[in-house]
Design an enzyme around this catalytic site. Structure first.
Site, PDB file in Angstrom:
ATOM      1  N   SER A 190       0.648  -1.258  -0.098  1.00 57.85           N
ATOM      2  CA  SER A 190      -0.087   0.331  -0.048  1.00 57.85           C
ATOM      3  C   SER A 190       0.828   1.332   0.121  1.00 57.85           C
ATOM      4  O   SER A 190       0.420   2.380  -0.414  1.00 57.85           O
ATOM      5  CB  SER A 190      -0.889   0.072   1.255  1.00 57.85           C
ATOM      6  OG  SER A 190      -0.317   0.149   2.420  1.00 57.85           O
ATOM      7  N   ALA A 223      -2.317   0.386  10.160  1.00 63.38           N
ATOM      8  CA  ALA A 223      -1.681  -0.833  10.331  1.00 63.38           C
ATOM      9  C   ALA A 223      -1.818  -1.570   8.882  1.00 63.38           C
ATOM     10  O   ALA A 223      -2.658  -1.427   8.110  1.00 63.38           O
ATOM     11  CB  ALA A 223      -2.184  -1.706  11.325  1.00 63.38           C
ATOM     12  N   PRO A 224      -0.694  -2.248   8.640  1.00 62.51           N
ATOM     13  CA  PRO A 224       0.715  -2.408   9.189  1.00 62.51           C
ATOM     14  C   PRO A 224       1.737  -1.226   9.167  1.00 62.51           C
ATOM     15  O   PRO A 224       2.817  -1.326   9.390  1.00 62.51           O
ATOM     16  CB  PRO A 224       1.028  -3.785   8.513  1.00 62.51           C
ATOM     17  CG  PRO A 224       0.777  -3.416   7.294  1.00 62.51           C
ATOM     18  CD  PRO A 224      -0.518  -2.955   7.194  1.00 62.51           C
ATOM     19  N   GLY A 225       1.185   0.004   8.455  1.00 66.90           N
ATOM     20  CA  GLY A 225       2.218   1.132   8.435  1.00 66.90           C
ATOM     21  C   GLY A 225       2.638   1.451   7.094  1.00 66.90           C
ATOM     22  O   GLY A 225       3.760   2.387   7.190  1.00 66.90           O
ATOM     23  N   GLY A 226       2.109   1.018   5.896  1.00 68.52           N
ATOM     24  CA  GLY A 226       2.720   1.486   4.677  1.00 68.52           C
ATOM     25  C   GLY A 226       2.622   3.017   4.402  1.00 68.52           C
ATOM     26  O   GLY A 226       3.697   3.534   3.867  1.00 68.52           O
ATOM     27  N   ASP A 242      -4.727   3.086  14.952  1.00 70.34           N
ATOM     28  CA  ASP A 242      -5.220   1.960  14.560  1.00 70.34           C
ATOM     29  C   ASP A 242      -5.182   1.036  15.549  1.00 70.34           C
ATOM     30  O   ASP A 242      -4.028   0.617  16.356  1.00 70.34           O
ATOM     31  CB  ASP A 242      -4.273   1.284  13.276  1.00 70.34           C
ATOM     32  CG  ASP A 242      -5.033   0.118  12.553  1.00 70.34           C
ATOM     33  OD1 ASP A 242      -5.565  -0.818  13.255  1.00 70.34           O
ATOM     34  OD2 ASP A 242      -5.394   0.215  11.215  1.00 70.34           O
ATOM     35  N   ASP A 262      -9.956   3.733  17.253  1.00 69.51           N
ATOM     36  CA  ASP A 262     -10.721   3.659  16.147  1.00 69.51           C
ATOM     37  C   ASP A 262     -10.241   4.972  14.937  1.00 69.51           C
ATOM     38  O   ASP A 262     -10.836   5.919  15.520  1.00 69.51           O
ATOM     39  CB  ASP A 262     -12.065   3.769  16.440  1.00 69.51           C
ATOM     40  CG  ASP A 262     -13.265   3.495  15.114  1.00 69.51           C
ATOM     41  OD1 ASP A 262     -12.555   3.589  13.973  1.00 69.51           O
ATOM     42  OD2 ASP A 262     -14.354   3.148  15.382  1.00 69.51           O
ATOM     43  N   ASP A 278      -6.545   5.176   4.593  1.00 71.37           N
ATOM     44  CA  ASP A 278      -6.740   3.916   3.700  1.00 71.37           C
ATOM     45  C   ASP A 278      -7.481   3.132   4.138  1.00 71.37           C
ATOM     46  O   ASP A 278      -7.195   1.910   4.274  1.00 71.37           O
ATOM     47  CB  ASP A 278      -5.492   3.704   2.980  1.00 71.37           C
ATOM     48  CG  ASP A 278      -5.847   2.655   2.008  1.00 71.37           C
ATOM     49  OD1 ASP A 278      -6.785   2.564   1.244  1.00 71.37           O
ATOM     50  OD2 ASP A 278      -4.848   1.719   1.701  1.00 71.37           O
ATOM     51  N   LYS A 307     -13.405   3.372  -1.661  1.00 71.06           N
ATOM     52  CA  LYS A 307     -13.425   2.201  -2.177  1.00 71.06           C
ATOM     53  C   LYS A 307     -14.871   2.210  -2.739  1.00 71.06           C
ATOM     54  O   LYS A 307     -15.960   2.197  -2.236  1.00 71.06           O
ATOM     55  CB  LYS A 307     -13.557   1.100  -0.839  1.00 71.06           C
ATOM     56  CG  LYS A 307     -12.557   1.173   0.106  1.00 71.06           C
ATOM     57  CD  LYS A 307     -10.916   0.931  -0.499  1.00 71.06           C
ATOM     58  CE  LYS A 307      -9.861   1.213   0.414  1.00 71.06           C
ATOM     59  NZ  LYS A 307      -8.683   1.042   0.072  1.00 71.06           N
TER      60      LYS A 307
END
Length: 355
Positions: A190, A223-226, A242, A262, A278, A307
């Protein structure tokens, strides 16, 4: 064999999104007072828009940077079908007679199942065509980006489209695809989406003035942090929000604070320079939440993904962008595009002060 195509646009797109591109071109042209029709077939990777009135200029009314589903936008010169594979040069040179001089040549193909096998032919044909164009005076001796660019789009071995793009009104990469490589340290693929978004949706000057070391940002649903990783590469201080874990190496940068919360409920205590998001949520819910961030003054600039549903994706895109503008409460600069690294989504840049 040579079908002249006055006042027609050729736009490349992600395969499968041709109907969305055709709907966007038709609606945007109509809003600009230009009648016409779009020609597209699903999975071809491109669409054509033909203006009904030869005096109309759809290229001017539909600037590339305003289009969401077009990776590349060019003005069609001619469609050449039934070419003899032993001599493709002669028909191309004939079609270009009296069409002016170009600063660059790009030989491309749609990014589709039918188009990708043509990549080798595109390279070979470009190597043969380029010196022939220069010999005839159709192409400058050296690349000149200040002049219009000539595009040859191969649809098959015997079928191609000739078109041109004006300086600054088209993607600066062949096929509209920036060639990015995933860094070995990136927490996820990502990261490429945010890298492409900053490259595609911001100008070089905006990247220089709006993204500076020491600025503060939030990454919602990090998460995971891209996306957090990309921001730290620009030396921004990031609050990563997250409930899931981040890649441990991100903490070693000294630039990341991880809050287990959240992302849709969290809000900063002070105005941030950037917010990125994202999260996998309904697009209207995302658009409404992004509007809240601007209305409440929680950020100055944002990049986020919407999305899209399986059907009526152009209509949903338009609705979400309108909702963002209507509910933000402040004037926004908004740019959106379906990036190469996007899938069933679009990426949006919004700014309360892009300048």
């Amino acid at each position: 064999m040579d079908a002249s195509a006055p006042q027609a646009l050729l736009c490349l797109c992600r395969a499968g999104f041709e109907p969305e591109l055709a709907a966007e071109l038709t609606e945007r042209a109509a809003l600009a007072g230009i009648g016409g029709y779009a020609r597209a077939a699903r999975d071809d990777g491109y669409a054509l828009f033909h203006a009904a009135d030869p005096d109309d200029r759809p290229g001017r009314a539909l600037p590339w940077r305003a289009l969401v589903f077009a990776r590349q936008k060019t003005q069609l010169i001619a469609e050449l079908d039934g070419l003899d594979p032993r001599d493709r040069l002669t028909p191309v040179l004939s079609a270009l007679e009296g069409r002016g001089r170009y600063g660059e040549l790009w030989v491309e193909h749609p990014d589709s199942e039918a188009g990708r096998p043509l990549s080798g032919l595109a390279r070979a044909f470009g190597n043969a065509l380029r010196p022939a164009l220069r010999q005839r005076g159709f192409l400058t001796p050296h690349d000149d980006p200040a002049r219009p660019r000539l595009h040859v789009c191969l649809l098959a071995g015997d079928h191609l489209l000739l078109s041109r793009s004006e300086p600054g009104d088209g993607a600066p990469w062949p096929q509209g695809i920036p060639r990015l490589r995933l860094h070995a340290d990136a927490p996820s693929r990502s990261a490429l989406k945010l890298e492409e978004a900053l490259l595609s949706l911001l100008s070089a000057r905006e990247r220089e003035t709006l993204i500076k070391p020491g600025m503060r940002a939030a990454d919602l649903g990090a998460a995971p942090g891209g996306w957090t990783w990309v921001l730290t590469r620009h030396h921004l201080h990031v609050t990563a929000v997250d409930n899931g874990p981040l890649q441990p190496a991100l903490h070693d940068t000294g630039l990341v604070e991880h809050l287990r919360a959240d992302g849709f409920r969290w809000q900063p205590e002070r105005t941030l320079d950037w917010m990125v998001c994202d999260m996998v949520e309904q697009p209207r819910r995302v658009a409404a939440r992004m509007a809240t961030w601007f209305r409440e003054g929680w950020c100055r600039h944002a990049v986020f993904n919407l999305k899209l549903p399986m059907k009526k994706r152009w209509q949903e895109t338009r609705l979400c962008l309108d909702l963002l503008a209507d509910e933000a409460g402040v004037p926004l600069e908004v740019r959106a595009r379906q990036l190469y690294h996007d899938r069933e989504e679009i990426t949006v840049f919004a700014s309360a002060g892009a300048g």
